[in-house]
Design a protein around this motif. Structure first.
Motif, PDB file in Angstrom:
ATOM      1  N   THR A 261      -0.461   1.216 -10.757  1.00  0.00           N
ATOM      2  CA  THR A 261      -0.051  -0.016 -10.074  1.00  0.00           C
ATOM      3  C   THR A 261      -1.261  -0.705  -9.433  1.00  0.00           C
ATOM      4  O   THR A 261      -1.459  -1.918  -9.587  1.00  0.00           O
TER       5      THR A 261
ATOM      6  N   ASP B 239       9.702  -0.663  -8.614  1.00  0.00           N
ATOM      7  CA  ASP B 239      10.688  -0.134  -7.662  1.00  0.00           C
ATOM      8  C   ASP B 239      10.670  -0.890  -6.331  1.00  0.00           C
ATOM      9  O   ASP B 239      11.519  -0.661  -5.476  1.00  0.00           O
TER      10      ASP B 239
ATOM     11  N   MET C  76       7.356   9.409 -11.866  1.00  0.00           N
ATOM     12  CA  MET C  76       6.512  10.250 -11.025  1.00  0.00           C
ATOM     13  C   MET C  76       6.751   9.842  -9.572  1.00  0.00           C
ATOM     14  O   MET C  76       6.580   8.678  -9.228  1.00  0.00           O
TER      15      MET C  76
ATOM     16  N   THR D 288       2.533   4.947   1.227  1.00  0.00           N
ATOM     17  CA  THR D 288       3.064   5.672   2.377  1.00  0.00           C
ATOM     18  C   THR D 288       2.346   7.016   2.327  1.00  0.00           C
ATOM     19  O   THR D 288       2.567   7.796   1.406  1.00  0.00           O
TER      20      THR D 288
ATOM     21  N   THR E  98       1.742   2.201   5.018  1.00  0.00           N
ATOM     22  CA  THR E  98       2.972   2.470   5.767  1.00  0.00           C
ATOM     23  C   THR E  98       2.794   3.800   6.503  1.00  0.00           C
ATOM     24  O   THR E  98       3.300   4.836   6.089  1.00  0.00           O
TER      25      THR E  98
ATOM     26  N   GLY F 203       0.813  -1.218   0.000  1.00  0.00           N
ATOM     27  CA  GLY F 203       0.000   0.000   0.000  1.00  0.00           C
ATOM     28  C   GLY F 203       0.847   1.269   0.000  1.00  0.00           C
ATOM     29  O   GLY F 203       2.072   1.215  -0.083  1.00  0.00           O
TER      30      GLY F 203
ATOM     31  N   VAL G 149       5.257   4.872 -13.995  1.00  0.00           N
ATOM     32  CA  VAL G 149       4.637   5.942 -14.769  1.00  0.00           C
ATOM     33  C   VAL G 149       5.455   7.209 -14.545  1.00  0.00           C
ATOM     34  O   VAL G 149       5.815   7.533 -13.410  1.00  0.00           O
TER      35      VAL G 149
ATOM     36  N   GLY H  95       0.943   7.201 -11.036  1.00  0.00           N
ATOM     37  CA  GLY H  95       1.782   6.014 -10.894  1.00  0.00           C
ATOM     38  C   GLY H  95       1.177   5.033  -9.894  1.00  0.00           C
ATOM     39  O   GLY H  95       1.040   3.836 -10.177  1.00  0.00           O
TER      40      GLY H  95
ATOM     41  N   LYS I  61       6.750  11.142  -5.208  1.00  0.00           N
ATOM     42  CA  LYS I  61       6.454  12.144  -4.197  1.00  0.00           C
ATOM     43  C   LYS I  61       7.710  12.928  -3.857  1.00  0.00           C
ATOM     44  O   LYS I  61       7.651  14.126  -3.631  1.00  0.00           O
TER      45      LYS I  61
ATOM     46  N   GLY J 297       4.813  -1.876  -7.463  1.00  0.00           N
ATOM     47  CA  GLY J 297       5.519  -1.302  -8.600  1.00  0.00           C
ATOM     48  C   GLY J 297       6.908  -1.919  -8.723  1.00  0.00           C
ATOM     49  O   GLY J 297       7.416  -2.518  -7.772  1.00  0.00           O
TER      50      GLY J 297
HETATM   51  N1  5CA Z   1       4.381   1.869   1.422  1.00  0.00           N
HETATM   52  C1  5CA Z   1       5.323   1.366   0.471  1.00  0.00           C
HETATM   53  C2  5CA Z   1       5.041  -0.075   0.094  1.00  0.00           C
HETATM   54  S1  5CA Z   1       4.942  -1.126   1.488  1.00  0.00           S
HETATM   55  C3  5CA Z   1       5.359   2.214  -0.794  1.00  0.00           C
HETATM   56  O1  5CA Z   1       6.136   1.909  -1.680  1.00  0.00           O
HETATM   57  N2  5CA Z   1       4.528   3.252  -0.822  1.00  0.00           N
HETATM   58  S2  5CA Z   1       4.454   4.300  -2.029  1.00  0.00           S
HETATM   59  O2  5CA Z   1       3.386   5.219  -1.679  1.00  0.00           O
HETATM   60  O3  5CA Z   1       5.727   4.858  -2.299  1.00  0.00           O
HETATM   61  O4  5CA Z   1       4.018   3.507  -3.305  1.00  0.00           O
HETATM   62  C4  5CA Z   1       2.794   2.794  -3.360  1.00  0.00           C
HETATM   63  C5  5CA Z   1       2.801   1.892  -4.592  1.00  0.00           C
HETATM   64  O5  5CA Z   1       2.852   2.699  -5.792  1.00  0.00           O
HETATM   65  C6  5CA Z   1       4.007   0.957  -4.681  1.00  0.00           C
HETATM   66  O6  5CA Z   1       3.615  -0.293  -5.214  1.00  0.00           O
HETATM   67  C7  5CA Z   1       4.929   1.655  -5.659  1.00  0.00           C
HETATM   68  O7  5CA Z   1       5.759   0.737  -6.348  1.00  0.00           O
HETATM   69  C8  5CA Z   1       3.924   2.279  -6.606  1.00  0.00           C
HETATM   70  N3  5CA Z   1       4.462   3.454  -7.311  1.00  0.00           N
HETATM   71  C9  5CA Z   1       5.074   4.533  -6.770  1.00  0.00           C
HETATM   72  N4  5CA Z   1       5.450   5.412  -7.742  1.00  0.00           N
HETATM   73  C10 5CA Z   1       5.048   4.869  -8.929  1.00  0.00           C
HETATM   74  C11 5CA Z   1       5.141   5.286 -10.304  1.00  0.00           C
HETATM   75  N5  5CA Z   1       5.695   6.441 -10.653  1.00  0.00           N
HETATM   76  N6  5CA Z   1       4.604   4.464 -11.243  1.00  0.00           N
HETATM   77  C12 5CA Z   1       4.026   3.286 -10.904  1.00  0.00           C
HETATM   78  N7  5CA Z   1       3.903   2.845  -9.631  1.00  0.00           N
HETATM   79  C13 5CA Z   1       4.416   3.625  -8.656  1.00  0.00           C
END
Ligand code: 5CA
Ligand code: ZN
Length: 409
Positions: free
Chosen positions: A58, A248, A287, A46, A83, A44, A280, A54, A289, A246
Protein backbone atom coordinates in the motif's frame (compact mmCIF):
# COMPACT_ATOMS: atom_id res chain seq x y z
CA UNK A 1 6.88 12.85 15.53
CA UNK A 2 9.84 12.62 13.23
CA UNK A 3 9.54 10.74 9.94
CA UNK A 4 12.46 8.93 8.26
CA UNK A 5 15.29 10.13 6.03
CA UNK A 6 14.57 10.84 2.37
CA UNK A 7 16.47 9.13 -0.39
CA UNK A 8 17.43 11.49 -3.18
CA UNK A 9 15.15 11.44 -6.26
CA UNK A 10 17.20 11.98 -9.43
CA UNK A 11 15.81 14.46 -11.98
CA UNK A 12 15.13 12.96 -15.41
CA UNK A 13 15.39 14.69 -18.77
CA UNK A 14 12.10 16.21 -20.00
CA UNK A 15 8.92 16.07 -17.99
CA UNK A 16 6.51 13.36 -16.84
CA UNK A 17 2.84 13.05 -17.67
CA UNK A 18 -0.16 13.92 -15.53
CA UNK A 19 -1.44 11.03 -13.49
CA UNK A 20 -4.69 9.31 -14.45
CA UNK A 21 -5.85 7.29 -11.48
CA UNK A 22 -8.80 5.21 -10.34
CA UNK A 23 -10.95 7.16 -7.88
CA UNK A 24 -13.17 5.07 -5.61
CA UNK A 25 -15.76 7.85 -5.25
CA UNK A 26 -16.47 8.23 -8.96
CA UNK A 27 -15.73 4.57 -9.65
CA UNK A 28 -13.63 5.50 -12.66
CA UNK A 29 -10.34 6.87 -13.78
CA UNK A 30 -9.78 10.59 -13.37
CA UNK A 31 -6.93 12.84 -14.46
CA UNK A 32 -5.52 14.58 -11.41
CA UNK A 33 -4.73 18.22 -11.84
CA UNK A 34 -2.80 19.25 -8.74
CA UNK A 35 -1.39 22.73 -8.36
CA UNK A 36 2.37 23.37 -8.17
CA UNK A 37 2.25 21.72 -4.76
CA UNK A 38 0.37 18.42 -4.87
CA UNK A 39 -1.26 17.45 -1.57
CA UNK A 40 -1.60 13.87 -0.38
CA UNK A 41 -2.71 12.22 2.86
CA UNK A 42 -1.96 8.54 3.34
CA UNK A 43 -3.29 6.69 6.36
CA UNK A 44 -0.46 5.39 8.50
CA UNK A 45 -0.03 2.27 10.58
CA UNK A 46 -1.49 1.26 13.90
CA UNK A 47 1.83 0.35 15.48
CA UNK A 48 1.21 -2.87 17.39
CA UNK A 49 3.11 -5.22 15.08
CA UNK A 50 5.78 -5.01 12.39
CA UNK A 51 5.31 -3.83 8.78
CA UNK A 52 4.02 -6.70 6.65
CA UNK A 53 3.95 -7.06 2.86
CA UNK A 54 0.38 -5.74 2.71
CA UNK A 55 1.37 -2.47 4.39
CA UNK A 56 4.48 -2.23 2.23
CA UNK A 57 2.44 -2.75 -0.96
CA UNK A 58 0.00 0.00 0.00
CA UNK A 59 2.76 2.50 0.86
CA UNK A 60 4.52 1.55 -2.37
CA UNK A 61 1.43 2.58 -4.39
CA UNK A 62 1.34 6.04 -2.82
CA UNK A 63 5.08 6.42 -3.16
CA UNK A 64 4.61 5.93 -6.91
CA UNK A 65 1.92 8.64 -6.97
CA UNK A 66 4.46 11.05 -5.51
CA UNK A 67 7.25 9.99 -7.86
CA UNK A 68 4.97 10.65 -10.85
CA UNK A 69 4.14 14.09 -9.45
CA UNK A 70 7.80 14.91 -8.75
CA UNK A 71 8.60 13.95 -12.35
CA UNK A 72 6.04 16.54 -13.52
CA UNK A 73 8.23 19.06 -11.61
CA UNK A 74 5.68 19.61 -8.88
CA UNK A 75 6.43 19.70 -5.20
CA UNK A 76 4.62 17.22 -3.00
CA UNK A 77 3.12 17.95 0.37
CA UNK A 78 2.74 14.54 1.98
CA UNK A 79 1.10 13.89 5.35
CA UNK A 80 0.79 10.59 7.18
CA UNK A 81 -0.51 9.68 10.64
CA UNK A 82 0.34 7.02 13.19
CA UNK A 83 -2.64 5.63 15.09
CA UNK A 84 -0.65 5.42 18.28
CA UNK A 85 -3.66 4.97 20.54
CA UNK A 86 -6.58 2.71 19.57
CA UNK A 87 -8.31 -0.48 20.73
CA UNK A 88 -6.12 -3.05 18.90
CA UNK A 89 -2.92 -1.42 20.16
CA UNK A 90 -4.17 -1.29 23.76
CA UNK A 91 -5.42 -4.89 23.54
CA UNK A 92 -2.06 -6.14 22.26
CA UNK A 93 -0.21 -4.28 25.04
CA UNK A 94 -2.47 -5.88 27.69
CA UNK A 95 -2.07 -9.33 26.08
CA UNK A 96 1.73 -9.04 26.15
CA UNK A 97 1.93 -7.27 29.52
CA UNK A 98 3.71 -4.36 27.88
CA UNK A 99 3.33 -0.61 28.28
CA UNK A 100 1.25 0.58 25.31
CA UNK A 101 3.44 3.62 24.65
CA UNK A 102 6.58 1.45 24.54
CA UNK A 103 4.88 -0.92 22.09
CA UNK A 104 3.81 1.95 19.83
CA UNK A 105 7.23 3.58 19.92
CA UNK A 106 9.06 0.36 19.13
CA UNK A 107 6.84 -0.61 16.20
CA UNK A 108 6.85 2.92 14.81
CA UNK A 109 10.66 2.91 14.93
CA UNK A 110 10.73 -0.39 13.06
CA UNK A 111 8.28 0.97 10.48
CA UNK A 112 10.60 3.94 9.88
CA UNK A 113 13.51 1.54 9.33
CA UNK A 114 11.46 -0.56 6.90
CA UNK A 115 10.30 2.51 4.97
CA UNK A 116 13.87 3.82 4.77
CA UNK A 117 15.18 0.46 3.53
CA UNK A 118 12.43 0.33 0.88
CA UNK A 119 13.23 3.90 -0.22
CA UNK A 120 9.70 5.16 0.43
CA UNK A 121 9.61 8.95 0.39
CA UNK A 122 8.95 10.26 3.91
CA UNK A 123 5.94 12.43 4.76
CA UNK A 124 6.63 16.08 5.43
CA UNK A 125 4.39 15.83 8.49
CA UNK A 126 4.31 12.54 10.38
CA UNK A 127 1.75 12.95 13.15
CA UNK A 128 0.67 10.65 15.95
CA UNK A 129 -2.93 10.44 17.16
CA UNK A 130 -1.80 11.30 20.70
CA UNK A 131 -0.06 14.51 19.63
CA UNK A 132 -3.14 15.42 17.54
CA UNK A 133 -5.56 15.27 20.52
CA UNK A 134 -5.42 19.02 21.36
CA UNK A 135 -6.55 19.71 17.78
CA UNK A 136 -9.20 16.99 17.77
CA UNK A 137 -11.13 18.17 20.85
CA UNK A 138 -12.26 21.52 19.38
CA UNK A 139 -13.37 19.80 16.16
CA UNK A 140 -15.60 17.40 18.09
CA UNK A 141 -16.96 20.29 20.16
CA UNK A 142 -17.76 22.19 16.96
CA UNK A 143 -19.56 19.20 15.45
CA UNK A 144 -21.57 18.78 18.64
CA UNK A 145 -22.43 22.48 18.84
CA UNK A 146 -23.56 22.44 15.20
CA UNK A 147 -25.88 19.48 15.88
CA UNK A 148 -23.77 17.09 13.81
CA UNK A 149 -22.79 15.05 16.85
CA UNK A 150 -24.57 13.80 19.96
CA UNK A 151 -23.78 12.28 23.31
CA UNK A 152 -24.54 8.73 24.34
CA UNK A 153 -23.64 7.69 27.90
CA UNK A 154 -20.68 10.08 27.89
CA UNK A 155 -19.38 9.05 24.46
CA UNK A 156 -19.84 11.39 21.49
CA UNK A 157 -21.09 10.10 18.14
CA UNK A 158 -21.09 11.69 14.70
CA UNK A 159 -24.45 11.79 12.98
CA UNK A 160 -23.99 10.55 9.40
CA UNK A 161 -27.16 12.45 8.43
CA UNK A 162 -25.21 15.71 8.99
CA UNK A 163 -23.40 15.28 5.68
CA UNK A 164 -25.55 15.30 2.52
CA UNK A 165 -22.67 13.60 0.70
CA UNK A 166 -22.47 10.66 3.11
CA UNK A 167 -22.10 7.42 1.15
CA UNK A 168 -20.47 8.95 -1.90
CA UNK A 169 -16.92 7.78 -1.21
CA UNK A 170 -17.64 4.05 -1.05
CA UNK A 171 -20.93 4.02 -2.96
CA UNK A 172 -22.17 1.13 -0.79
CA UNK A 173 -25.78 0.40 0.14
CA UNK A 174 -26.99 0.56 3.75
CA UNK A 175 -26.78 -3.20 4.37
CA UNK A 176 -23.20 -3.46 3.08
CA UNK A 177 -22.24 -0.46 5.21
CA UNK A 178 -23.75 -2.06 8.28
CA UNK A 179 -21.82 -5.29 7.78
CA UNK A 180 -18.50 -3.53 7.16
CA UNK A 181 -19.06 -1.15 10.05
CA UNK A 182 -19.40 -4.13 12.44
CA UNK A 183 -16.30 -5.76 10.94
CA UNK A 184 -14.08 -2.69 10.94
CA UNK A 185 -14.26 -1.02 14.32
CA UNK A 186 -17.83 0.34 14.32
CA UNK A 187 -20.62 -0.58 16.76
CA UNK A 188 -23.86 -0.72 14.72
CA UNK A 189 -25.53 -2.86 17.42
CA UNK A 190 -25.12 -0.37 20.25
CA UNK A 191 -28.56 0.72 21.48
CA UNK A 192 -29.42 4.40 21.59
CA UNK A 193 -27.61 5.51 18.43
CA UNK A 194 -29.53 7.70 16.00
CA UNK A 195 -28.25 5.73 13.05
CA UNK A 196 -26.51 2.36 13.56
CA UNK A 197 -23.69 3.54 11.29
CA UNK A 198 -22.86 6.64 13.35
CA UNK A 199 -19.17 6.41 14.34
CA UNK A 200 -17.64 7.48 17.62
CA UNK A 201 -15.86 10.82 17.73
CA UNK A 202 -14.85 10.83 21.37
CA UNK A 203 -14.80 7.88 23.76
CA UNK A 204 -15.29 8.75 27.44
CA UNK A 205 -12.47 7.51 29.69
CA UNK A 206 -12.68 3.76 30.46
CA UNK A 207 -11.19 2.22 33.60
CA UNK A 208 -7.66 0.99 33.04
CA UNK A 209 -7.30 2.78 29.69
CA UNK A 210 -5.41 5.98 28.90
CA UNK A 211 -7.42 9.18 28.61
CA UNK A 212 -6.82 12.85 27.94
CA UNK A 213 -8.45 16.12 28.88
CA UNK A 214 -11.32 16.66 26.45
CA UNK A 215 -12.45 20.12 27.59
CA UNK A 216 -16.26 20.22 27.51
CA UNK A 217 -16.27 16.62 26.20
CA UNK A 218 -14.84 15.29 29.46
CA UNK A 219 -11.81 13.03 29.77
CA UNK A 220 -11.46 10.41 27.03
CA UNK A 221 -9.76 9.57 23.78
CA UNK A 222 -10.53 10.26 20.13
CA UNK A 223 -12.34 8.02 17.66
CA UNK A 224 -10.39 6.72 14.69
CA UNK A 225 -11.78 8.72 11.77
CA UNK A 226 -11.61 12.16 13.42
CA UNK A 227 -7.90 11.55 14.04
CA UNK A 228 -7.10 11.52 10.32
CA UNK A 229 -9.50 14.40 9.62
CA UNK A 230 -7.90 16.64 12.23
CA UNK A 231 -4.40 15.91 10.93
CA UNK A 232 -5.36 16.31 7.26
CA UNK A 233 -7.27 19.58 7.82
CA UNK A 234 -4.46 20.97 9.95
CA UNK A 235 -1.69 20.24 7.44
CA UNK A 236 -3.44 20.10 4.05
CA UNK A 237 -6.86 21.78 4.29
CA UNK A 238 -10.00 20.84 2.34
CA UNK A 239 -9.91 19.69 -1.27
CA UNK A 240 -6.47 18.08 -1.17
CA UNK A 241 -5.55 15.90 -4.12
CA UNK A 242 -5.40 12.31 -2.88
CA UNK A 243 -6.59 10.45 0.20
CA UNK A 244 -4.89 7.07 0.16
CA UNK A 245 -4.95 3.74 1.91
CA UNK A 246 -5.73 0.07 1.42
CA UNK A 247 -9.16 -0.93 0.08
CA UNK A 248 -10.22 -1.94 3.60
CA UNK A 249 -10.21 1.77 4.50
CA UNK A 250 -12.75 2.89 1.85
CA UNK A 251 -15.55 2.09 4.28
CA UNK A 252 -15.99 3.11 7.01
CA UNK A 253 -12.73 5.03 7.50
CA UNK A 254 -12.52 7.24 4.42
CA UNK A 255 -16.31 7.55 4.08
CA UNK A 256 -16.63 8.76 7.68
CA UNK A 257 -13.56 10.98 7.46
CA UNK A 258 -14.95 12.74 4.39
CA UNK A 259 -18.30 13.27 6.15
CA UNK A 260 -16.70 14.60 9.34
CA UNK A 261 -14.70 17.15 7.34
CA UNK A 262 -17.59 18.11 5.06
CA UNK A 263 -19.94 18.59 8.02
CA UNK A 264 -17.30 20.64 9.83
CA UNK A 265 -16.49 23.01 6.98
CA UNK A 266 -19.64 22.98 4.85
CA UNK A 267 -17.29 22.41 1.92
CA UNK A 268 -17.05 19.48 -0.47
CA UNK A 269 -15.00 17.43 -1.22
CA UNK A 270 -12.60 16.53 1.54
CA UNK A 271 -10.29 14.93 -1.04
CA UNK A 272 -10.41 15.21 -4.81
CA UNK A 273 -9.58 11.53 -5.28
CA UNK A 274 -9.92 8.54 -2.97
CA UNK A 275 -7.36 5.98 -4.01
CA UNK A 276 -7.27 2.45 -2.65
CA UNK A 277 -4.70 -0.30 -2.94
CA UNK A 278 -5.70 -3.97 -3.15
CA UNK A 279 -5.21 -6.43 -0.31
CA UNK A 280 -2.16 -8.65 -0.16
CA UNK A 281 -2.89 -12.13 1.10
CA UNK A 282 -1.03 -15.16 2.34
CA UNK A 283 -2.40 -18.69 2.02
CA UNK A 284 -5.76 -17.50 0.72
CA UNK A 285 -6.48 -14.91 3.40
CA UNK A 286 -5.90 -11.16 3.72
CA UNK A 287 -2.60 -10.60 5.50
CA UNK A 288 -3.56 -8.98 8.80
CA UNK A 289 -2.18 -8.39 12.23
CA UNK A 290 -5.34 -9.77 13.79
CA UNK A 291 -5.14 -13.03 11.78
CA UNK A 292 -1.39 -13.33 12.33
CA UNK A 293 -0.66 -14.69 8.81
CA UNK A 294 2.18 -12.29 8.20
CA UNK A 295 5.39 -11.90 6.23
CA UNK A 296 7.33 -8.99 7.69
CA UNK A 297 9.63 -6.64 5.81
CA UNK A 298 12.01 -6.66 8.79
CA UNK A 299 12.21 -10.48 8.86
CA UNK A 300 13.19 -10.61 5.20
CA UNK A 301 15.75 -7.85 5.74
CA UNK A 302 17.25 -9.79 8.65
CA UNK A 303 17.45 -12.87 6.45
CA UNK A 304 19.57 -10.81 4.06
CA UNK A 305 16.99 -10.16 1.34
CA UNK A 306 17.89 -7.00 -0.57
CA UNK A 307 15.18 -4.36 0.07
CA UNK A 308 15.37 -3.47 -3.63
CA UNK A 309 14.16 -7.00 -4.40
CA UNK A 310 11.27 -6.62 -1.94
CA UNK A 311 10.35 -3.40 -3.70
CA UNK A 312 10.48 -5.09 -7.12
CA UNK A 313 8.24 -7.86 -5.79
CA UNK A 314 5.67 -5.23 -4.71
CA UNK A 315 5.96 -3.47 -8.06
CA UNK A 316 5.26 -6.63 -10.04
CA UNK A 317 1.54 -6.50 -9.15
CA UNK A 318 -0.97 -3.84 -10.07
CA UNK A 319 -1.63 -1.75 -6.98
CA UNK A 320 -5.40 -2.18 -7.25
CA UNK A 321 -5.47 -5.95 -7.54
CA UNK A 322 -5.62 -8.30 -4.59
CA UNK A 323 -2.67 -10.69 -4.74
CA UNK A 324 -0.88 -13.37 -2.78
CA UNK A 325 2.62 -13.13 -1.38
CA UNK A 326 4.59 -16.32 -2.18
CA UNK A 327 8.24 -17.34 -2.09
CA UNK A 328 8.10 -17.42 -5.90
CA UNK A 329 7.10 -13.73 -6.10
CA UNK A 330 10.24 -12.87 -4.15
CA UNK A 331 12.47 -15.30 -6.08
CA UNK A 332 11.33 -13.75 -9.38
CA UNK A 333 12.12 -10.28 -8.05
CA UNK A 334 15.59 -11.33 -6.87
CA UNK A 335 16.31 -12.75 -10.35
CA UNK A 336 15.01 -9.60 -12.06
CA UNK A 337 17.12 -7.35 -9.83
CA UNK A 338 20.20 -9.40 -10.75
CA UNK A 339 19.49 -9.09 -14.50
CA UNK A 340 18.92 -5.34 -14.23
CA UNK A 341 22.05 -4.74 -12.13
CA UNK A 342 24.19 -6.71 -14.57
CA UNK A 343 22.69 -4.74 -17.48
CA UNK A 344 23.44 -1.29 -16.00
CA UNK A 345 26.92 -2.25 -14.82
CA UNK A 346 28.29 -2.13 -18.39
CA UNK A 347 29.90 1.10 -19.62
CA UNK A 348 27.46 1.49 -22.55
CA UNK A 349 24.31 -0.04 -23.99
CA UNK A 350 21.27 0.43 -26.25
CA UNK A 351 19.68 3.90 -26.11
CA UNK A 352 17.30 4.32 -23.15
CA UNK A 353 15.51 7.49 -24.31
CA UNK A 354 12.39 5.57 -25.35
CA UNK A 355 12.48 3.59 -22.10
CA UNK A 356 12.15 6.72 -19.99
CA UNK A 357 8.98 7.63 -21.87
CA UNK A 358 7.59 4.08 -21.63
CA UNK A 359 8.05 4.00 -17.85
CA UNK A 360 6.51 7.46 -17.54
CA UNK A 361 3.52 6.52 -19.64
CA UNK A 362 2.94 3.23 -17.80
CA UNK A 363 2.97 4.88 -14.37
CA UNK A 364 0.79 7.81 -15.45
CA UNK A 365 -1.74 5.20 -16.62
CA UNK A 366 -3.16 4.32 -13.17
CA UNK A 367 0.28 3.34 -11.83
CA UNK A 368 0.78 0.38 -14.15
CA UNK A 369 4.07 -0.66 -12.58
CA UNK A 370 4.05 -4.15 -14.12
CA UNK A 371 4.14 -2.60 -17.59
CA UNK A 372 6.96 -0.33 -16.48
CA UNK A 373 8.93 -3.36 -15.25
CA UNK A 374 8.36 -5.14 -18.57
CA UNK A 375 9.81 -2.14 -20.42
CA UNK A 376 12.95 -2.22 -18.28
CA UNK A 377 13.13 -6.02 -18.79
CA UNK A 378 13.15 -5.48 -22.57
CA UNK A 379 15.99 -2.95 -22.35
CA UNK A 380 18.00 -5.32 -20.12
CA UNK A 381 17.43 -8.22 -22.53
CA UNK A 382 18.63 -6.11 -25.46
CA UNK A 383 21.65 -5.13 -23.43
CA UNK A 384 22.46 -8.78 -22.73
CA UNK A 385 21.79 -10.00 -26.28
CA UNK A 386 23.05 -7.15 -28.51
CA UNK A 387 24.59 -4.49 -26.25
CA UNK A 388 24.89 -0.97 -27.63
CA UNK A 389 27.15 2.04 -27.92
CA UNK A 390 25.21 4.69 -26.00
CA UNK A 391 27.50 5.63 -23.13
CA UNK A 392 24.78 7.48 -21.23
CA UNK A 393 22.24 4.65 -21.40
CA UNK A 394 23.11 2.51 -18.35
CA UNK A 395 23.20 5.61 -16.13
CA UNK A 396 19.90 6.87 -17.51
CA UNK A 397 18.25 3.50 -16.87
CA UNK A 398 19.53 3.52 -13.27
CA UNK A 399 18.26 7.04 -12.72
CA UNK A 400 14.86 6.24 -14.26
CA UNK A 401 14.40 3.12 -12.14
CA UNK A 402 15.50 5.06 -9.06
CA UNK A 403 13.41 8.20 -9.68
CA UNK A 404 10.18 6.58 -10.85
CA UNK A 405 10.18 3.16 -9.18
CA UNK A 406 12.25 3.81 -6.04
CA UNK A 407 14.65 0.97 -6.82
CA UNK A 408 18.39 1.53 -6.38
CA UNK A 409 20.40 -0.51 -8.90
N1 5CA B 1 -3.99 3.33 11.33
C1 5CA B 1 -5.01 2.92 10.41
C2 5CA B 1 -5.22 3.93 9.31
S1 5CA B 1 -5.55 5.54 9.92
C3 5CA B 1 -4.70 1.56 9.79
O1 5CA B 1 -5.50 1.08 9.00
N2 5CA B 1 -3.56 0.99 10.18
S2 5CA B 1 -3.08 -0.46 9.69
O2 5CA B 1 -1.78 -0.66 10.30
O3 5CA B 1 -4.07 -1.44 9.95
O4 5CA B 1 -2.89 -0.39 8.14
C4 5CA B 1 -1.99 0.52 7.54
C5 5CA B 1 -2.25 0.57 6.04
O5 5CA B 1 -1.97 -0.73 5.45
C6 5CA B 1 -3.70 0.88 5.66
O6 5CA B 1 -3.74 1.69 4.51
C7 5CA B 1 -4.28 -0.48 5.34
O7 5CA B 1 -5.35 -0.39 4.41
C8 5CA B 1 -3.09 -1.17 4.71
N3 5CA B 1 -3.16 -2.64 4.81
C9 5CA B 1 -3.39 -3.38 5.91
N4 5CA B 1 -3.40 -4.71 5.61
C10 5CA B 1 -3.16 -4.80 4.26
C11 5CA B 1 -3.05 -5.89 3.34
N5 5CA B 1 -3.16 -7.16 3.72
N6 5CA B 1 -2.79 -5.59 2.04
C12 5CA B 1 -2.66 -4.30 1.63
N7 5CA B 1 -2.75 -3.23 2.45
C13 5CA B 1 -3.00 -3.48 3.76
ZN1 ZN C 1 -6.57 7.04 8.54
Amino acid sequence: MHAWPASEVPALPGKGRDLRIHDTATGGRITLDPGPVARIYVCGITPYDATHMGHAATYNAFDLVQRVWLDTKRQVHYVQNVTDVDDPLLERAVRDGEDWTALAERETALFREDMTALRMLPPKHYIGAVEAIPGIVPLVERLRDAGAAYELEGDVYFSVEADPHFGEVSGLDAEAMRLLSAERGGDPERPGKKNPLDPMLWMAARAGEPSWDGGSLGAGRPGWHIECVAIALDHLGMGFDVQGGGSDLAFPHHEMGASHAQALTGEHPFARAYVHAGMVGLDGEKMSKSRGNLVFVSTLRREGVDPAAIRLALLSHHYRSDWEWTDQVLADAVARLGRWRAAVSRPDGPSADALVEEVREALADDLDAATALAAVDRWAERQHSEGGTDEGAPGLVSRTVDALLGVAL
